[in-house]
Design a protein around this motif. Structure first.
Motif, PDB file in Angstrom:
ATOM      1  N   TRP A  30       0.835  -1.192   0.000  1.00  0.00           N
ATOM      2  CA  TRP A  30       0.000   0.000   0.000  1.00  0.00           C
ATOM      3  C   TRP A  30       0.875   1.249   0.000  1.00  0.00           C
ATOM      4  O   TRP A  30       1.898   1.309   0.690  1.00  0.00           O
ATOM      5  N   LEU A  32       0.375   5.169   0.880  1.00  0.00           N
ATOM      6  CA  LEU A  32      -0.518   6.127   1.517  1.00  0.00           C
ATOM      7  C   LEU A  32       0.053   7.524   1.335  1.00  0.00           C
ATOM      8  O   LEU A  32       1.240   7.752   1.620  1.00  0.00           O
ATOM      9  N   TRP A  39     -10.705  15.526  -1.916  1.00  0.00           N
ATOM     10  CA  TRP A  39     -10.351  14.323  -2.666  1.00  0.00           C
ATOM     11  C   TRP A  39     -11.203  14.212  -3.919  1.00  0.00           C
ATOM     12  O   TRP A  39     -12.438  14.222  -3.835  1.00  0.00           O
ATOM     13  N   GLY A  43      -9.671   9.690  -6.590  1.00  0.00           N
ATOM     14  CA  GLY A  43      -8.536   9.650  -5.677  1.00  0.00           C
ATOM     15  C   GLY A  43      -7.256  10.206  -6.260  1.00  0.00           C
ATOM     16  O   GLY A  43      -7.237  11.269  -6.885  1.00  0.00           O
ATOM     17  N   ARG A  67      -1.533  -0.634  -3.878  1.00  0.00           N
ATOM     18  CA  ARG A  67      -2.722   0.202  -3.960  1.00  0.00           C
ATOM     19  C   ARG A  67      -2.370   1.590  -3.437  1.00  0.00           C
ATOM     20  O   ARG A  67      -1.780   1.723  -2.360  1.00  0.00           O
ATOM     21  N   LEU A  69      -3.554   5.094  -1.979  1.00  0.00           N
ATOM     22  CA  LEU A  69      -4.684   5.684  -1.279  1.00  0.00           C
ATOM     23  C   LEU A  69      -4.311   7.055  -0.746  1.00  0.00           C
ATOM     24  O   LEU A  69      -3.199   7.249  -0.217  1.00  0.00           O
ATOM     25  N   CYS A 131     -12.473   3.874   5.057  1.00  0.00           N
ATOM     26  CA  CYS A 131     -12.894   4.500   3.809  1.00  0.00           C
ATOM     27  C   CYS A 131     -13.975   5.535   4.105  1.00  0.00           C
ATOM     28  O   CYS A 131     -15.028   5.207   4.661  1.00  0.00           O
ATOM     29  N   HIS A 133     -14.645   8.086   1.515  1.00  0.00           N
ATOM     30  CA  HIS A 133     -14.503   8.759   0.230  1.00  0.00           C
ATOM     31  C   HIS A 133     -15.880   9.094  -0.348  1.00  0.00           C
ATOM     32  O   HIS A 133     -16.385   8.397  -1.233  1.00  0.00           O
ATOM     33  N   CYS A 162      -9.471   7.304   4.481  1.00  0.00           N
ATOM     34  CA  CYS A 162      -8.795   7.034   3.214  1.00  0.00           C
ATOM     35  C   CYS A 162      -9.790   7.044   2.059  1.00  0.00           C
ATOM     36  O   CYS A 162     -11.009   7.036   2.265  1.00  0.00           O
ATOM     37  N   THR A 163      -9.234   7.054   0.853  1.00  0.00           N
ATOM     38  CA  THR A 163     -10.053   6.985  -0.356  1.00  0.00           C
ATOM     39  C   THR A 163     -10.482   5.539  -0.606  1.00  0.00           C
ATOM     40  O   THR A 163     -10.211   4.641   0.177  1.00  0.00           O
ATOM     41  N   HIS A 164     -11.123   5.317  -1.723  1.00  0.00           N
ATOM     42  CA  HIS A 164     -11.831   4.089  -2.066  1.00  0.00           C
ATOM     43  C   HIS A 164     -10.991   2.829  -1.863  1.00  0.00           C
ATOM     44  O   HIS A 164      -9.897   2.710  -2.410  1.00  0.00           O
ATOM     45  N   VAL A 165     -11.518   1.875  -1.088  1.00  0.00           N
ATOM     46  CA  VAL A 165     -10.814   0.608  -0.870  1.00  0.00           C
ATOM     47  C   VAL A 165     -11.532  -0.568  -1.520  1.00  0.00           C
ATOM     48  O   VAL A 165     -11.046  -1.706  -1.481  1.00  0.00           O
TER      49      VAL A 165
END
Length: 316
Positions: A30, A32, A39, A43, A67, A69, A131, A133, A162-165
């Motif tokens: 990940w 970050l 946002w 993202g 990923r 984020l 999440c 977002h 955080c943004t979309h997971v």
């Protein structure tokens, strides 16, 4: 639909009883990036950053299958100091590897490229991501922000929005990284319980979407073992064998013998002299497709989802 006529995917999923098991996206790394402004709906991809640096970060993350984020602390108070970034990994041995840094100019984010190319420092504390977002999906904000507030009050040093997971309809979604453990269908109370239990080494099947180092059928198998025998630590159970047949998957999970908290009430297996004996548990998993449904708040069309179900759990 609500009484106002607005569609909320998480409400619809709960009404249908959608299964969350085996829905954690696959991955073990990940990136970050703390971003304190608004946002975009997509993202990191939507940020107005220096193009060359942004392309380098995106390419390096894609090559590492990481990923990306955007993250921020919960609340309206602006944090002190420069924004932070992190590269977090979960390796094959279960060890945590982490890089942390700060950035002020867009070009500073190029440090992430170097971090993705090196192992990172071992150890470090877990990070709890919630999440929230809202521009991506309304349910992520409506259900995620109260969860972020509750967790931040308990663990302000560990928790980030955080943004979309992934899995909007399972909001509120919480991900513990670099452990790579996804939880869903949470509210403030259940989120606090799930995270505190996780940090104490007791992962429960309830609210567990899956472990991201496993593929969906394997996630379903481990969840079934936890449901049958009770909570366990992140590294207690391992998938030893996966066999695909015409009906589904035959998956062997190995780990410590179940204790007295087993879900079926059976007495735990006594430990052998010199320590506990490892046991094998065989799980049969099958998959089915759901009917066509609207799965996200913003989704313009319907689609089906694959559901993974453990149909038998047998101790070997």
């Amino acid at each position: 639909m609500t009484t106002t006529g607005r569609f909320f995917c998480a409400d619809a999923a709960r009404t249908r009883g959608d299964s969350i098991v085996g829905t954690a996206p696959h991955g073990t790394a990940w990136v970050l990036i703390e971003y304190r402004g608004g946002w975009p709906a997509d993202g990191f991809d939507g940020l107005d950053l220096e193009p060359e640096t942004k392309a380098l970060v995106f390419a390096a993350a894609r090559a590492a299958r990481a990923r990306v984020l955007l993250v921020r602390r919960h609340g309206r108070t602006m944090p002190q100091g420069p924004p932070r970034w992190a590269v977090l990994r979960y390796d094959a041995t279960g060890a945590h590897r982490q890089h942390w840094g700060t950035w002020g100019r867009d070009e500073d984010l190029a440090q992430i490229v170097d971090a993705l190319g090196t192992p990172g420092e071992p150890g470090g504390r877990p990070v709890v991501l919630v999440c929230a977002h809202g521009l991506h999906d309304a349910c992520c904000a409506v259900r995620g922000r109260p969860v972020a507030r509750a967790l931040s009050e308990r663990r302000p040093d560990l928790v980030w929005e955080c943004t979309h997971v992934g899995g909007d309809r399972f909001a509120a979604n919480v991900v513990v990284v670099p452990d790579g453990v996804y939880y869903g269908n949470l509210d403030a109370g259940s989120a606090v319980t799930a995270v505190e239990e996780h940090l104490a080494g007791r992962i429960r099947a309830e609210h567990l979407r899956g472990y991201t180092d496993l593929f969906p059928p394997q996630q379903a198998a481990v969840a079934a073992v936890l449901d049958r025998f009770g909570p366990a630590g992140r590294h207690d159970y391992a998938v030893a064998r996966t066999f695909r047949d015409d009906d589904g998957w035959q998956i062997r999970v190995t780990g410590p013998p179940p204790g007295p908290t087993a879900a079926d009430g059976e007495a735990g297996v006594e430990a052998e002299a010199g320590g506990e004996a490892e046991i094998a548990i065989d799980v049969e998993v099958r998959a089915r497709r759901t009917p066509q449904r609207q799965l996200t708040c913003r989704g313009p069309a319907t689609s089906s989802a694959v559901v993974y179900e453990a149909v038998s759990v047998r101790q070997g």
